[in-house]
Design an enzyme around this catalytic site. Structure first.
Site, mmCIF file in Angstrom:
data_model
loop_
_atom_site.group_PDB
_atom_site.id
_atom_site.type_symbol
_atom_site.label_atom_id
_atom_site.label_comp_id
_atom_site.label_asym_id
_atom_site.label_seq_id
_atom_site.Cartn_x
_atom_site.Cartn_y
_atom_site.Cartn_z
ATOM 1 N N GLU A 1 -13.877 -3.173 -1.469
ATOM 2 C CA GLU A 1 -14.087 -3.364 -0.027
ATOM 3 C C GLU A 1 -15.497 -2.946 0.385
ATOM 4 O OE1 GLU A 1 -10.906 -1.931 2.454
ATOM 5 O OE2 GLU A 1 -12.063 -2.238 4.296
ATOM 6 N N ASP B 1 0.832 -1.207 0.000
ATOM 7 C CA ASP B 1 0.000 0.000 0.000
ATOM 8 C C ASP B 1 0.866 1.256 0.000
ATOM 9 O OD1 ASP B 1 -2.759 -0.486 -0.067
ATOM 10 O OD2 ASP B 1 -2.837 -1.007 2.057
HETATM 11 O O1 KIV Z 1 -4.645 -2.324 4.310
HETATM 12 C C1 KIV Z 1 -5.301 -3.369 4.122
HETATM 13 O O2 KIV Z 1 -5.202 -4.354 4.862
HETATM 14 C C2 KIV Z 1 -6.227 -3.394 2.988
HETATM 15 C C3 KIV Z 1 -7.148 -4.563 2.876
HETATM 16 C C4 KIV Z 1 -8.239 -4.461 3.855
HETATM 17 C C5 KIV Z 1 -7.643 -4.747 1.497
HETATM 18 O O3 KIV Z 1 -6.239 -2.497 2.212
#
Ligand code: KIV
Length: 272
Positions: A190, A91
């Site tokens: 989500e 991310d």
């Molecule tokens: O940060 C995370 O764990 C996520 C998932 C919930 C898809 O983005």
């Protein structure tokens, strides 16, 4: 039990698209550290997400907003050292890609260079289209994330199901099409109605990975600490707990404390 493991020695962005084409569901879980990533990868999970949920799970913050790019890189590099097979998606944290495409590219490059991650994930649709394109143009694979996007929690005001109304559902479908057209290799959906999620999965040729999005999508993702039952205050309807680690671990810690107090540990065989 490891079905896909034999077929794909290493999972790539290309393999997950292929899995969708072949009707094979994609398994995805989070990991933020070496030890957990080694177990998750060894079990044959296809995609490991170094999620910004590390902000909640590892650091105890209420939201995903506080985690920094440096912290994400630290988590991702620990995961990468453990992984032999899974595709590792990282991310890009809040505040590291929203202001302009150049900043987005800089952040994505830092993740790829400093952690060794295989792809990045960003939250949002047309508002961040130019940033997504800039990252993709540099040869960095991007996974999208629509529906409930936790980095925008203060805009939504609540963690309830998204896109129940027609207008938001239409925008979500438009955004999903845009992400595919721009060149994203997959999209996370989500907490949206199952019917809408299936519709999106049917429209797109790239995989749609759901969390709280029903079973009509191409794969599923859960936060590992939640599915193991290590966390116990978070109880959304979509969460299936495969273990009750909270209880198991509490019992083990209590037993250890009792053994230390009673001088039962260490015994003769456990010393030099
Ligand atoms: O940060 C995370 O764990 C996520 C998932 C919930 C898809 O983005």
């Amino acid at each position: 039990m490891s079905v896909a493991k034999k077929q794909y020695k290493r999972v790539t962005t290309k393999s997950v698209v292929e899995m969708k084409t072949n009707g094979e569901k994609i398994s995805m879980l989070t990991a933020y550290d070496y030890t957990m990533a080694k177990i998750v990868d060894g079990a044959g999970i296809d995609v490991i997400l170094v999620g910004d949920s590390a902000s909640n799970v590892m650091a105890g913050h209420e939201t995903t907003l506080p985690i920094t790019l440096d912290q994400m890189i630290y988590h991702a590099s620990s995961v990468i050292r453990a992984v032999k097979r899974a595709l590792v998606v990282v991310d890009i944290p809040f505040g590291s890609y929203q202001s302009d495409p150049k900043e987005a590219l800089r952040s994505a490059i830092r993740i790829m260079k400093e952690s060794g991650g295989h792809a990045v994930k960003v939250e949002g649709g047309k508002e961040i289209k130019e940033s997504i394109k800039r990252i993709l143009n540099a040869g960095i694979p991007v996974m999208g994330h629509l529906g409930l996007t936790p980095q925008s929690i203060y805009k939504f005001g609540t963690y309830t199901v998204r896109a129940k109304e027609e207008e938001e559902a239409e925008k979500l479908k438009e955004d999903a099409r845009m992400l595919e057209k721009a060149g994203c290799f997959a999209v996370v959906l989500e907490k949206v109605p199952a019917k809408l999620a299936k519709e999106v999965a049917d429209i797109l040729t790239i995989p749609v990975i759901g969390i709280g999005a029903g079973n009509g999508v191409d794969g599923q993702v859960l936060v590992t600490h939640d599915m193991l039952g290590m966390t116990h205050e978070f109880n959304p309807r979509f969460l299936r707990r495969y273990l009750n680690m909270y209880e198991e671990m509490t019992n083990a810690f209590e037993q250890y404390a009792a053994d230390v107090k009673s001088v039962d540990f260490p015994n003769e065989k456990e010393q030099y």
